[in-house]
Design a protein around this motif. Sequence first.
Motif, PDB file in Angstrom:
ATOM      1  N   UNK A  25       0.852  -1.190   0.000  1.00  0.00           N
ATOM      2  CA  UNK A  25       0.000   0.000   0.000  1.00  0.00           C
ATOM      3  C   UNK A  25       0.889   1.241   0.000  1.00  0.00           C
ATOM      4  N   UNK A  26       0.575   2.211  -0.864  1.00  0.00           N
ATOM      5  CA  UNK A  26       1.376   3.426  -1.014  1.00  0.00           C
ATOM      6  C   UNK A  26       0.664   4.625  -0.394  1.00  0.00           C
ATOM      7  N   UNK A  27       1.472   5.591   0.024  1.00  0.00           N
ATOM      8  CA  UNK A  27       0.932   6.883   0.447  1.00  0.00           C
ATOM      9  C   UNK A  27       1.226   7.906  -0.644  1.00  0.00           C
ATOM     10  N   UNK A  28       0.789   9.139  -0.451  1.00  0.00           N
ATOM     11  CA  UNK A  28       0.943  10.155  -1.499  1.00  0.00           C
ATOM     12  C   UNK A  28       2.382  10.547  -1.763  1.00  0.00           C
ATOM     13  N   UNK A  31       5.938   6.589  -0.383  1.00  0.00           N
ATOM     14  CA  UNK A  31       6.431   5.588   0.560  1.00  0.00           C
ATOM     15  C   UNK A  31       5.399   4.461   0.603  1.00  0.00           C
ATOM     16  N   UNK A  32       5.835   3.272   0.940  1.00  0.00           N
ATOM     17  CA  UNK A  32       4.917   2.136   0.901  1.00  0.00           C
ATOM     18  C   UNK A  32       5.105   1.242   2.121  1.00  0.00           C
ATOM     19  N   UNK A  50      -3.470   0.122   8.950  1.00  0.00           N
ATOM     20  CA  UNK A  50      -2.512   1.201   8.702  1.00  0.00           C
ATOM     21  C   UNK A  50      -2.682   2.339   9.707  1.00  0.00           C
ATOM     22  N   UNK A  51      -3.918   2.602  10.100  1.00  0.00           N
ATOM     23  CA  UNK A  51      -4.181   3.634  11.110  1.00  0.00           C
ATOM     24  C   UNK A  51      -3.504   3.263  12.429  1.00  0.00           C
ATOM     25  N   UNK A  52      -3.653   2.012  12.835  1.00  0.00           N
ATOM     26  CA  UNK A  52      -3.081   1.559  14.109  1.00  0.00           C
ATOM     27  C   UNK A  52      -1.565   1.462  14.048  1.00  0.00           C
ATOM     28  N   UNK A  97      -1.521   0.248  -8.399  1.00  0.00           N
ATOM     29  CA  UNK A  97      -1.148   0.464  -7.004  1.00  0.00           C
ATOM     30  C   UNK A  97      -2.390   0.648  -6.129  1.00  0.00           C
ATOM     31  N   UNK A  98      -2.214   0.344  -4.853  1.00  0.00           N
ATOM     32  CA  UNK A  98      -3.196   0.698  -3.830  1.00  0.00           C
ATOM     33  C   UNK A  98      -2.660   1.919  -3.090  1.00  0.00           C
TER      34      UNK A  98
END
Length: 453
Positions: A25-28, A31-32, A50-52, A97-98
């Motif tokens: 899973x990627x962020x903006x 980074x993954x 991912x939140x936790x 990608x996610x």
Amino acid sequence: MSLSARRVTLPAITPIVLQKRVIKVYSEDETSRALEVPSDITARDVCQLLILKNHYVDDHSWTLYEHLPHIGLERIIEDHELVVEVLSNWGMEEENKLYFRKNYAKYEFFKNPTYFFPEHMVSFATETNGEISPTQILQIFLSSNTYPEIHGFLHAKEQGKKSWKKIYFLLRRSGLYFSTKGTSKEPRHLQFFSDFGNSDIYVSLAGKKKHGAPANYGFCFKPNKARGPRDLKMLCAEEEQSRTCWVTAIRLLKYGMQLYQNYMHPYQGRSGYSSQSISPMRSISENSLVAMDFSGQKSRVIENPTEALSVAVEEGLAWRKKGCLRLGNHGSPTASSQSSATSLAIHRSQPWFHHKISRDEAQRLIIQQGLVDGVFLVRDSQSNPKTFVLSMSHAQKIKHFQIIPVEDDGEMFHTLDDGHTRFTDLIQLVEFYQLNKGVLPCKLKHYCAKIAL
């Protein structure tokens, strides 16, 4: 007559073992994070993980996206959808990608339906006396018997060609249709365009550049087993409000009550990462906070809004002056120039500050995180290096306000209203407009932040 007992052997029960799979899973900021997940994990479960793991505050706006760069499309993966099923539709050579990021508008239509469905685009089958309340609009959308008709002009990409044609479309429960004769709704003039059972609705990220669309408000239907770009049914609206209306209506038509359940019960997951195994992080509503006065012998609640605002601003100023003095004194003698420099640069550590991004990039970020009233960011001005710009959304449009520096008795201040209201730094300015709309069309509510995983 003798009775003999018979021994019955029951078949052994084989436990069902869910296969696990590693997803990335990627962020903006690209980074993954790799996660090993069971095959029945939902999009909401992945967000919870991912939140936790990253200690984020869960305000129910975190969203998982499916990103298809080779055709320039993206969509929300609904909270109840199985992530592994989504991945199973990807081709081996596709670099899909996610993405994990916030979307404040994901369920906003349940709170403000009239905001998403303008009167000129919606028709109701039943006769109504006077205006329809927001509750009635939702009931009609979620009812299995009725559904409002969405209608309006869209540009459609002609199959197998590069050209686009402006056509009158109608969205009904049975599917999406277009009129072969102007705006006629007669059955003989309506032609079927697409249904939603085996397709997903995607938003086009760069419609003009990627597909030659007339505007950058594109969306499309992509069959689950699409063999290539030829299977896509591309459409383009002329403004963001129109696109939002079409896409939201199609999501409601496709998922109906399931979306409402996702909104009302955000912690109901299908896998082992449901609310039973994950404690939701505390989210503080702005309505749960009250202003308190502790200056006297007894504490009291400040009920007067003007007094509460005044106290908040005074306390913020006092705290910031102390902080600037501490930073200015760290390892060097006190100097007013050092304190001033610190005051000017302190905003750079704030999540809402995006430094040297362009106007277009600011608009892209705000659109990605939802065109809800009060979504904002602050950035450096490209036209004037000494000023800043507040970019924010209101009424599904993005507006930009220049923050100008003003000098008074050797001290520098920031202002949005030609010096009528002055602030010693950008943090104070943002905090003020989060409490008070002032010259802005609405209060600042949600900041756009680029998060790292």
